[in-house]
Design an enzyme around this catalytic site. Structure first.
Site, mmCIF file in Angstrom:
data_model
loop_
_atom_site.group_PDB
_atom_site.id
_atom_site.type_symbol
_atom_site.label_atom_id
_atom_site.label_comp_id
_atom_site.label_asym_id
_atom_site.label_seq_id
_atom_site.Cartn_x
_atom_site.Cartn_y
_atom_site.Cartn_z
ATOM 1 N N MET A 40 105.317 45.013 26.462
ATOM 2 C CA MET A 40 103.863 44.827 26.293
ATOM 3 C C MET A 40 103.601 43.865 25.142
ATOM 4 O O MET A 40 104.272 43.923 24.113
ATOM 5 C CB MET A 40 103.197 46.163 25.971
ATOM 6 C CG MET A 40 103.455 47.242 26.994
ATOM 7 S SD MET A 40 102.510 48.722 26.603
ATOM 8 C CE MET A 40 103.141 49.851 27.851
ATOM 9 N N ASP A 176 104.009 53.726 39.142
ATOM 10 C CA ASP A 176 104.215 53.673 37.691
ATOM 11 C C ASP A 176 102.977 54.187 36.966
ATOM 12 O O ASP A 176 101.930 53.540 36.964
ATOM 13 C CB ASP A 176 104.517 52.233 37.261
ATOM 14 C CG ASP A 176 104.922 52.133 35.795
ATOM 15 O OD1 ASP A 176 105.113 53.193 35.163
ATOM 16 O OD2 ASP A 176 105.054 51.002 35.299
#
Ligand code: DX5
Ligand code: ZN
Length: 226
Positions: A40, A176
């Site tokens: 991320m 997910d």
């Protein structure tokens, strides 16, 4: 559908960030099929984890498949670095840029299996013209950025739609986010074959108490296959 082998892919987002090597070894010893690695950038998603150097450091501690989920934009400038870091699968988001087709080609050209991820607001049709370029489709069942969020039920329709679109192509469909023993069987019934789990895989365990990981993974697998 029942003949499709279900894979459990724990996300190290829920592991001890100071001890990734031992965490990866422990989770694989306890039955993980793939290790899911969440990258991320604090730009594409509102959180920052780590980059290619950390992936390279983790790599020798994973015997099996290292499934790297890129929640970054842009993607293309970093493909070579993540390929060199040893990713087996590199998944880019549909929403990360205007040139998804090129990105997926570049991942394949770097010698890595390409995956494509769809945010909850993105329709299945967004990947209709790249199906022949991917090995993995990742359906986000939460908004990406954080572990421990609630599963978004409405995404199951998207999983069903994608499984029909995929037809007889050899493509894994992942769910997910928010995958636990309640949502796992619903993901599989809808057509997913890879269950990514952070909280539900790592809860109650640690590298010194790894048996909990094994119980969690078995519980997910048992729930998934009914
Ligand atoms: C979300 C990540 C997921 C997630 C999984 O941005 O891509 O891999 O953290 O964690 P849980 O299972 O806790 O939702
Ligand atoms: Zn992920």
């Amino acid at each position: 559908m029942s003949a499709r082998a279900i894979k459990i892919a724990p996300s190290i987002l829920s592991a001890d960030f100071a001890d990734f090597g031992a965490e990866c070894r422990a989770i694989e010893d306890q039955g993980a099929d793939w290790v899911h690695v969440d990258v991320m950038d604090g730009h594409f998603v509102p959180n920052i984890t780590f980059g290619p150097a950390t992936c390279a450091a983790i790599r020798p501690h994973i015997k099996g498949t290292m499934d790297v989920h890129l929640m970054i934009a842009p993607v293309d400038p970093y493909i070579a670095a993540f390929a060199e870091a040893g990713a087996d699968i590199l998944t880019a988001h549909v929403e990360a840029g205007p040139h998804l087709h090129r990105t997926l080609q570049a991942i394949r050209a770097a010698g890595v299996r390409p995956g494509v991820a769809l945010n909850p607001a993105t329709p299945a049709s967004a990947v209709a013209h790249v199906l022949d370029l991917v090995d993995v489709i990742c359906v986000m069942t939460v908004n990406p950025g954080f572990g421990g969020q609630a599963f978004i039920d409405g995404q199951l329709d998207k999983v069903r739609e994608l499984r029909a679109m995929v037809g007889d192509r050899d493509i894994h469909i992942e769910c997910d986010g928010g995958v636990d023993t309640t949502s796992a069987p619903r993901c599989v019934a809808a057509g997913a074959d890879v269950l990514i789990a952070g909280s539900a895989a790592f809860k109650g365990g640690s590298v010194t108490e790894p048996d909990a990981y094994g119980r969690n993974i078995r519980a997910l697998r048992d729930a998934a296959v009914g």
